[in-house]
Design an enzyme around this catalytic site. Structure first.
Site, PDB file in Angstrom:
ATOM      1  N   LYS A   1       0.855  -1.194   0.000  1.00  0.00           N
ATOM      2  CA  LYS A   1       0.000   0.000   0.000  1.00  0.00           C
ATOM      3  C   LYS A   1       0.882   1.231   0.000  1.00  0.00           C
ATOM      4  CE  LYS A   1      -4.456   0.830   0.031  1.00  0.00           C
ATOM      5  NZ  LYS A   1      -5.509  -0.042  -0.519  1.00  0.00           N
TER       6      LYS A   1
ATOM      7  N   GLY B   1     -19.944   6.635   3.338  1.00  0.00           N
ATOM      8  CA  GLY B   1     -18.919   6.911   2.309  1.00  0.00           C
ATOM      9  C   GLY B   1     -19.539   6.727   0.943  1.00  0.00           C
TER      10      GLY B   1
ATOM     11  N   GLY C   1     -17.978   7.373  -2.291  1.00  0.00           N
ATOM     12  CA  GLY C   1     -16.994   7.578  -3.352  1.00  0.00           C
ATOM     13  C   GLY C   1     -17.122   6.460  -4.361  1.00  0.00           C
ATOM     14  N   ASN C   2     -15.991   6.009  -4.882  1.00  0.00           N
ATOM     15  CA  ASN C   2     -16.010   4.945  -5.888  1.00  0.00           C
ATOM     16  C   ASN C   2     -16.769   3.718  -5.365  1.00  0.00           C
ATOM     17  OD1 ASN C   2     -14.809   2.271  -6.773  1.00  0.00           O
ATOM     18  ND2 ASN C   2     -14.060   3.590  -8.393  1.00  0.00           N
TER      19      ASN C   2
ATOM     20  N   GLY D   1     -18.599   3.204  -2.380  1.00  0.00           N
ATOM     21  CA  GLY D   1     -19.942   3.434  -1.813  1.00  0.00           C
ATOM     22  C   GLY D   1     -20.982   3.675  -2.889  1.00  0.00           C
TER      23      GLY D   1
HETATM   24  P1  NAD Z   1     -13.118   7.479  -2.592  1.00  0.00           P
HETATM   25  O1  NAD Z   1     -12.107   8.514  -2.327  1.00  0.00           O
HETATM   26  O2  NAD Z   1     -13.637   7.310  -3.980  1.00  0.00           O
HETATM   27  O3  NAD Z   1     -14.380   7.677  -1.621  1.00  0.00           O
HETATM   28  C1  NAD Z   1     -14.278   7.780  -0.240  1.00  0.00           C
HETATM   29  C2  NAD Z   1     -15.602   8.257   0.299  1.00  0.00           C
HETATM   30  O4  NAD Z   1     -15.558   8.234   1.722  1.00  0.00           O
HETATM   31  C3  NAD Z   1     -15.937   9.708  -0.101  1.00  0.00           C
HETATM   32  O5  NAD Z   1     -17.329   9.816  -0.310  1.00  0.00           O
HETATM   33  C4  NAD Z   1     -15.524  10.501   1.135  1.00  0.00           C
HETATM   34  O6  NAD Z   1     -16.224  11.724   1.240  1.00  0.00           O
HETATM   35  C5  NAD Z   1     -15.941   9.510   2.219  1.00  0.00           C
HETATM   36  N1  NAD Z   1     -15.284   9.718   3.490  1.00  0.00           N
HETATM   37  C6  NAD Z   1     -13.975   9.918   3.762  1.00  0.00           C
HETATM   38  N2  NAD Z   1     -13.787  10.067   5.080  1.00  0.00           N
HETATM   39  C7  NAD Z   1     -15.005   9.972   5.655  1.00  0.00           C
HETATM   40  C8  NAD Z   1     -15.484  10.064   6.980  1.00  0.00           C
HETATM   41  N3  NAD Z   1     -14.658  10.268   7.997  1.00  0.00           N
HETATM   42  N4  NAD Z   1     -16.808   9.891   7.192  1.00  0.00           N
HETATM   43  C9  NAD Z   1     -17.672   9.673   6.170  1.00  0.00           C
HETATM   44  N5  NAD Z   1     -17.282   9.590   4.908  1.00  0.00           N
HETATM   45  C10 NAD Z   1     -15.961   9.739   4.654  1.00  0.00           C
HETATM   46  O7  NAD Z   1     -12.490   6.108  -2.042  1.00  0.00           O
HETATM   47  P2  NAD Z   1     -12.892   4.622  -2.434  1.00  0.00           P
HETATM   48  O8  NAD Z   1     -11.976   4.160  -3.503  1.00  0.00           O
HETATM   49  O9  NAD Z   1     -14.369   4.526  -2.600  1.00  0.00           O
HETATM   50  O10 NAD Z   1     -12.454   3.851  -1.108  1.00  0.00           O
HETATM   51  C11 NAD Z   1     -13.302   3.768   0.034  1.00  0.00           C
HETATM   52  C12 NAD Z   1     -12.829   2.616   0.898  1.00  0.00           C
HETATM   53  O11 NAD Z   1     -12.858   1.419   0.143  1.00  0.00           O
HETATM   54  C13 NAD Z   1     -11.396   2.744   1.429  1.00  0.00           C
HETATM   55  O12 NAD Z   1     -11.328   2.130   2.688  1.00  0.00           O
HETATM   56  C14 NAD Z   1     -10.607   1.928   0.436  1.00  0.00           C
HETATM   57  O13 NAD Z   1      -9.388   1.455   0.974  1.00  0.00           O
HETATM   58  C15 NAD Z   1     -11.586   0.800   0.178  1.00  0.00           C
HETATM   59  N6  NAD Z   1     -11.373   0.064  -1.060  1.00  0.00           N
HETATM   60  C16 NAD Z   1     -11.346   0.707  -2.253  1.00  0.00           C
HETATM   61  C17 NAD Z   1     -11.169  -0.036  -3.409  1.00  0.00           C
HETATM   62  C18 NAD Z   1     -11.209   0.596  -4.770  1.00  0.00           C
HETATM   63  O14 NAD Z   1     -11.170  -0.145  -5.755  1.00  0.00           O
HETATM   64  N7  NAD Z   1     -11.327   1.899  -4.886  1.00  0.00           N
HETATM   65  C19 NAD Z   1     -10.984  -1.436  -3.339  1.00  0.00           C
HETATM   66  C20 NAD Z   1     -11.049  -2.050  -2.091  1.00  0.00           C
HETATM   67  C21 NAD Z   1     -11.252  -1.294  -0.959  1.00  0.00           C
END
Ligand code: NAD
Length: 430
Positions: free
Chosen positions: A122, A233, A235-236, A238
């Site tokens: 990571k 959350g 983002g991608n 959620g």
């Molecule tokens: P992202 O940046 O696209 O979205 C993150 C979301 O979380 C945003 O809506 C942000 O506003 C929100 N957020 C951040 N801090 C917050 C808080 N304290 N309270 C409420 N909301 C909050 O990121 P993502 O890629 O969607 O990743 C989200 C999680 O999923 C992370 O833990 C990441 O490690 C995990 N993940 C992501 C992937 C991937 O393919 N992108 C794969 C496996 C796991």
């Protein structure tokens, strides 16, 4: 049969202080629990407990306003035993070495649970991407890659997107790694499709989450139609899973992001919400909703809780208030070890991160395979391969859960740690 005896050779390096949250301590406690069940040999235990490599870099860049600022970045490789290390890059003001160590080890276990030939890594840069211009983020990304370039590569360590990084960031990474003008697409996954990215990668983590939820609904005989869902959350991850559960007939009754939260008894349309975020940068003020915060969302009466933001948000202070029957972990490390104990008592089914959100790394694996072969799969092929792998892992984990009488997380760890340990043994690396 479970082997309950405590192993005496676990030296007390990792000690949790009351009230502290440290992601690497959480990850280590989860590993130690599995090591205990598997009665691991000391040399294997030591090898898997600590990351193989931790790199800290300092990156000075010139900001748009003409001032120079130095950012600190990390790249941690927890394991390269089953193949090249694989793990995302996160931009966040809260990034830390401990967080990277935890996330890197979770990547090792994730790749092992779904049985793809990767280890875990990571990376992160401490910065506030919401306050930076595209130009500044581009410079930061390219300098960060220059600083870590010796330890990454298609057969060494392959980055991918994580929080606040996306396909554009991955394209900059591919370019920064490029030497002599020869683009090496296999150095990074999550690229735009026209640059060698895989079809299906954008929504891969959400799609994988949905496959796991569908299997859980069969396992529990808990049909998804009309179930109430809350998503922490947006983002991608959620937003992708929100769209899929909505299509499956669930009702999304609350969503939060870093700026605030929204609630609606009538239900929230995630497609319209995504458009709202596109225009406004946040879910806040979505029409016909009332505000709610993370704690309010976590304790709402609902059927399915989907954490999809950061680590440690489900903890001993709120676990008892959770009403959901299923927690589907989109985020990495959203549930602390203390909270897990409470949820086990309450018989909440926690579909653990290392299984639930493995769709992202699965499609990243397929992207890497396609890049190495310069041959591309259709979206249907990508989804089909992902679904098969994840379904198989789900039922293997359920079997271990029943055999050992443990939680689903413990079962996933027993499978993952057991598989990496088996590889070490056969390689004879003692
Ligand atoms: P992202 O940046 O696209 O979205 C993150 C979301 O979380 C945003 O809506 C942000 O506003 C929100 N957020 C951040 N801090 C917050 C808080 N304290 N309270 C409420 N909301 C909050 O990121 P993502 O890629 O969607 O990743 C989200 C999680 O999923 C992370 O833990 C990441 O490690 C995990 N993940 C992501 C992937 C991937 O393919 N992108 C794969 C496996 C796991």
């Amino acid at each position: 049969m479970p082997q309950q005896a405590k192993i005496h050779y676990i030296e007390p390096v990792i000690q949790k202080k009351e009230g502290d949250y440290d992601p690497f301590i959480e990850a280590t406690l989860q590993f130690e629990n599995a090591a205990d069940y598997l009665d691991l040999e000391p040399w294997i235990y030591q090898r898997l407990k600590y990351p193989e490599r931790e790199l800290i870099v300092h990156i000075p860049i010139l900001l748009d306003n003409g001032t120079a600022e130095t950012f600190t970045g990390f790249r941690v490789q927890h394991s390269t035993i089953r193949g090249p290390a694989k793990g995302g890059i996160r931009y966040s003001p809260d990034a830390s070495l401990s967080e990277c160590k935890a996330l890197a080890s979770w990547m090792t276990w994730k790749s092992a649970v779904i049985n793809i030939p990767f280890g875990g890594s990571k990376g992160a840069v401490i910065c506030d991407p919401t306050q930076m211009s595209e130009n500044e983020l581009k410079k930061l990304t390219k300098q960060y890659i220059n600083a870590i370039r010796d330890i990454i590569g298609p057969y060494k360590d392959i980055p991918a997107p994580d929080m606040f990084t996306n396909s554009q960031t991955m394209a900059w990474i591919a370019d920064a790694y490029t030497q002599n003008g020869q683009l090496e697409p296999a150095v990074v996954t999550g690229k735009p499709v026209f640059l060698g990215g895989s079809l299906g990668r954008e929504d891969a983590t959400g799609t994988g989450l949905f496959y796991m939820l569908r299997e859980a609904s069969k396992y529990l005989d808990f049909p998804l139609a009309d179930k109430k869902v809350v998503v922490l959350g947006f983002g991608n991850v959620g937003s992708s899973i929100a769209k899929l559960v909505h299509k499956a007939g669930c009702k999304i009754i609350a969503v939060t992001d870093i700026y605030g939260g929204i609630q609606s008894k009538k239900g929230i349309d995630p497609f319209a919400l995504k458009e709202h975020v596109g225009k406004n940068g946040s879910i806040v003020n979505f029409p016909e909703t009332v505000p709610i915060d993370n704690e309010g969302l976590i304790s709402l009466p609902c059927d399915i809780l989907i954490p999809a933001a950061v680590e440690g948000q489900i903890n001993k202070n709120n676990a008892d208030d959770i009403k959901a029957k299923i927690i589907l972990e989109g985020a990495n490390g959203p549930t602390t070890v203390d909270a897990d104990d409470i949820l086990k008592e309450k018989e909440t089914l926690v579909i653990p991160d290392i299984l639930a959100n493995a769709g992202g790394v699965m499609v990243s694996y397929l992207e890497w395979v396609q890049n190495l072969q310069r041959y591309f799969f259709s979206e249907e092929e990508v989804l089909d391969k992902t679904e098969k792998k994840m379904k198989q892992a789900f039922w293997e984990v359920i079997k271990i859960m029943k055999d050992y009488k443990v939680s689903m997380r413990e079962a996933a760890y027993i499978l993952a740690v057991g598989s990496v340990a088996k590889t070490l043994r056969v390689l004879g690396r003692n």
